[in-house]
Design an enzyme around this catalytic site. Sequence first.
Site, mmCIF file in Angstrom:
data_model
loop_
_atom_site.group_PDB
_atom_site.id
_atom_site.type_symbol
_atom_site.label_atom_id
_atom_site.label_comp_id
_atom_site.label_asym_id
_atom_site.label_seq_id
_atom_site.Cartn_x
_atom_site.Cartn_y
_atom_site.Cartn_z
ATOM 1 N N PRO A 70 0.770 -1.391 -0.273
ATOM 2 C CA PRO A 70 -0.007 0.084 -0.127
ATOM 3 C C PRO A 70 0.778 1.246 0.036
ATOM 4 O O PRO A 70 0.315 2.457 -0.150
ATOM 5 C CB PRO A 70 -0.853 0.042 1.267
ATOM 6 N N LYS A 79 -1.535 2.602 -4.710
ATOM 7 C CA LYS A 79 -1.821 2.296 -5.997
ATOM 8 C C LYS A 79 -2.798 1.443 -6.031
ATOM 9 O O LYS A 79 -3.491 1.277 -7.459
ATOM 10 C CB LYS A 79 -0.566 1.858 -6.704
HETATM 11 P P1 FAD Z 1 -11.582 -6.165 -3.852
HETATM 12 O O1 FAD Z 1 -11.773 -4.663 -3.424
HETATM 13 O O2 FAD Z 1 -10.687 -7.224 -3.126
HETATM 14 O O3 FAD Z 1 -12.850 -6.498 -4.425
HETATM 15 C C1 FAD Z 1 -13.201 -7.970 -4.764
HETATM 16 C C2 FAD Z 1 -14.657 -8.357 -4.492
HETATM 17 O O4 FAD Z 1 -14.845 -9.602 -4.926
HETATM 18 C C3 FAD Z 1 -14.948 -8.296 -2.944
HETATM 19 O O5 FAD Z 1 -16.020 -7.587 -2.680
HETATM 20 C C4 FAD Z 1 -15.150 -9.970 -2.647
HETATM 21 O O6 FAD Z 1 -16.098 -9.996 -1.581
HETATM 22 C C5 FAD Z 1 -15.601 -10.481 -4.139
HETATM 23 N N1 FAD Z 1 -15.257 -11.771 -4.258
HETATM 24 C C6 FAD Z 1 -14.141 -12.437 -3.897
HETATM 25 N N2 FAD Z 1 -14.202 -13.809 -4.115
HETATM 26 C C7 FAD Z 1 -15.579 -13.940 -4.873
HETATM 27 C C8 FAD Z 1 -16.266 -14.987 -5.027
HETATM 28 N N3 FAD Z 1 -15.740 -16.094 -5.108
HETATM 29 N N4 FAD Z 1 -17.483 -14.825 -5.906
HETATM 30 C C9 FAD Z 1 -18.096 -13.448 -5.974
HETATM 31 N N5 FAD Z 1 -17.379 -12.618 -5.080
HETATM 32 C C10 FAD Z 1 -16.309 -12.609 -4.684
HETATM 33 N N6 FAD Z 1 -5.009 -0.088 -1.383
HETATM 34 C C11 FAD Z 1 -4.492 1.214 -1.102
HETATM 35 O O7 FAD Z 1 -4.266 1.905 -2.409
HETATM 36 N N7 FAD Z 1 -4.296 1.897 0.126
HETATM 37 C C12 FAD Z 1 -4.661 1.146 1.022
HETATM 38 O O8 FAD Z 1 -4.298 1.524 2.364
HETATM 39 C C13 FAD Z 1 -5.143 -0.312 1.133
HETATM 40 N N8 FAD Z 1 -5.265 -1.084 2.215
HETATM 41 C C14 FAD Z 1 -5.568 -2.259 2.025
HETATM 42 C C15 FAD Z 1 -6.020 -3.026 3.090
HETATM 43 C C16 FAD Z 1 -6.161 -4.607 2.927
HETATM 44 C C17 FAD Z 1 -6.686 -5.194 4.016
HETATM 45 C C18 FAD Z 1 -6.554 -4.854 1.605
HETATM 46 C C19 FAD Z 1 -6.966 -6.322 1.414
HETATM 47 C C20 FAD Z 1 -6.305 -3.970 0.568
HETATM 48 C C21 FAD Z 1 -5.972 -2.867 0.824
HETATM 49 N N9 FAD Z 1 -5.526 -1.935 -0.374
HETATM 50 C C22 FAD Z 1 -5.156 -0.579 -0.391
HETATM 51 C C23 FAD Z 1 -5.724 -2.508 -1.769
HETATM 52 C C24 FAD Z 1 -7.114 -1.935 -2.026
HETATM 53 O O9 FAD Z 1 -8.198 -1.998 -1.341
HETATM 54 C C25 FAD Z 1 -7.467 -2.846 -3.303
HETATM 55 O O10 FAD Z 1 -6.377 -2.735 -4.250
HETATM 56 C C26 FAD Z 1 -8.935 -2.699 -4.094
HETATM 57 O O11 FAD Z 1 -9.779 -2.869 -3.173
HETATM 58 C C27 FAD Z 1 -8.821 -3.665 -5.151
HETATM 59 O O12 FAD Z 1 -10.241 -3.637 -5.584
HETATM 60 P P2 FAD Z 1 -10.728 -4.866 -6.543
HETATM 61 O O13 FAD Z 1 -12.207 -4.491 -6.749
HETATM 62 O O14 FAD Z 1 -9.628 -5.395 -7.586
HETATM 63 O O15 FAD Z 1 -10.740 -6.044 -5.294
HETATM 64 C C1 PHB Z 2 -4.435 5.485 3.695
HETATM 65 O O1 PHB Z 2 -5.474 4.374 4.054
HETATM 66 O O2 PHB Z 2 -5.015 6.641 4.038
HETATM 67 C C2 PHB Z 2 -3.549 5.383 3.046
HETATM 68 C C3 PHB Z 2 -2.870 4.123 2.749
HETATM 69 C C4 PHB Z 2 -1.820 4.151 1.992
HETATM 70 C C5 PHB Z 2 -1.241 5.170 1.414
HETATM 71 C C6 PHB Z 2 -1.495 6.304 1.850
HETATM 72 C C7 PHB Z 2 -2.740 6.475 2.467
HETATM 73 O O3 PHB Z 2 -0.175 5.073 0.835
#
Ligand code: FAD
Ligand code: PHB
Length: 393
Positions: free
Chosen positions: A293, A297
């Site tokens: 994180p 990005k």
């Molecule tokens: P996701 O947000 O993971 O969404 C995937 C969705 O698919 C979820 O709703 C899930 O329930 C669903 N799903 C999964 N499996 C199935 C299935 N089999 N059937 C149906 N649905 C399913 N990024 C940052 O930039 N800064 C941060 O501070 C940061 N903190 C994070 C903290 C955590 C704990 C995590 C896990 C991620 C963090 N990230 C952060 C990353 C960011 O949140 C993700 O990159 C972003 O959410 C990606 O979006 P997505 O839609 O690709 O995946």
């Molecule tokens: C935030 O959760 O506010 C956050 C996380 C990662 C970053 C910046 C901000 O690099």
Amino acid sequence: MRTQIGIIGAGPAGMFLALLLQSRGIECVVIEQRNREYVEGRVRAGVLEQSTVELMRHLGIGERVAREGLVHRGTHLAIDGKLFHIDFAALTGGKTVTVYGQQEVMRDLYDAAVQRDIAIVWDAEGVTLSGLEGDLPAIDFRHRDALEHIDCDYVVGCDGFHGVCRKFIPASVLNVFERAYSFGWLGILADVPPANPELIYANHERGFALASMRSNERSRYYIQCPQNEDAAQWPDERFWDELCLRLGPEIGAKVTRGPSFEKSLAPLRSFVSEPMRWGRLFLAGDAAHIVPPTGAKGVNLAVADVRLLSTALEQYYKQGSSRGIDNYSRRALERVWKAERFSWWFTSITHRFPDMDAFARRLQIAELNYIQESRAAQQVLAENYVGLPLEVD
Ligand code: FAD
Ligand code: PHB
């Protein structure tokens, strides 16, 4: 049931894609394993690139982020408590980032989806895919004890790192690239004013710390800790003490303490799975790649993927051209790898690594000093942080 695009996962990738497709007259159904409250309640990212905010405006969901989001023209870095500033706007021709929590983005996306009659199936269990190599792929799942079947033209796996879609690509085709980190981030949310108007990424002898926020009244702080740390071992006072120590006396004195209402550990991981398309299946967002994180990005990369993919699908449906579809994986991965590189590098200069000897620590400090003194080095950081250009044709 029959639709054009079956989307698995209602996270940022799935929902931005659904709104983009709908705005281009392409039909889709979103299938999510959890319920809305659960997905909206997950505390995750906080920083949006300008292009992500612009896309929200373009999709007609930009009103609240314009009103409540905090526009940041730069950020601070700290070495053992000494701060210096990176002026994004001055270094990138005026680009900025916006602090607006992922939870808020999800709320805006779901509200719009409800208004626009976008079909989302919540609580879908046991999703399986079939026919991905043929012309008519299908999605099967259980919903409220009934078995459901959806035929579609294409399936998009937006189901995150732990999702199922990636697993339908044969092992002989799939290439996985990974870097594990032995530490994670322990994060808290507290309703106290932030210590600083902009973020502070702090490199300290004892480990990394980040001062972030959600609003002028709500702070988000992180400290680096071992990956298997138990959050229960960190009562608030211990967290505040360690945070203030790592941010240094000047900023530490400006930290307002208060009870945390969220405390959790996020693992750090670099991960890319190639290709992002196999037959009639596309992958987007965390389903295909994870970044630590540090570079903020994650969400922004997911949004960039689906912008590219929605344009490719529009070309397919409106012009009968499969050029965009055929190029999607290559083009998305090119940009993904640049974000992987930046996130890995930014992590490497800000964190304490377990195998770091005195030489490695001196190199880290030298690199941060160099960034402080060199406009060219600051520009490299700034243009990556605000987001590299995305050519969508
Ligand atoms: P996701 O947000 O993971 O969404 C995937 C969705 O698919 C979820 O709703 C899930 O329930 C669903 N799903 C999964 N499996 C199935 C299935 N089999 N059937 C149906 N649905 C399913 N990024 C940052 O930039 N800064 C941060 O501070 C940061 N903190 C994070 C903290 C955590 C704990 C995590 C896990 C991620 C963090 N990230 C952060 C990353 C960011 O949140 C993700 O990159 C972003 O959410 C990606 O979006 P997505 O839609 O690709 O995946
Ligand atoms: C935030 O959760 O506010 C956050 C996380 C990662 C970053 C910046 C901000 O690099």
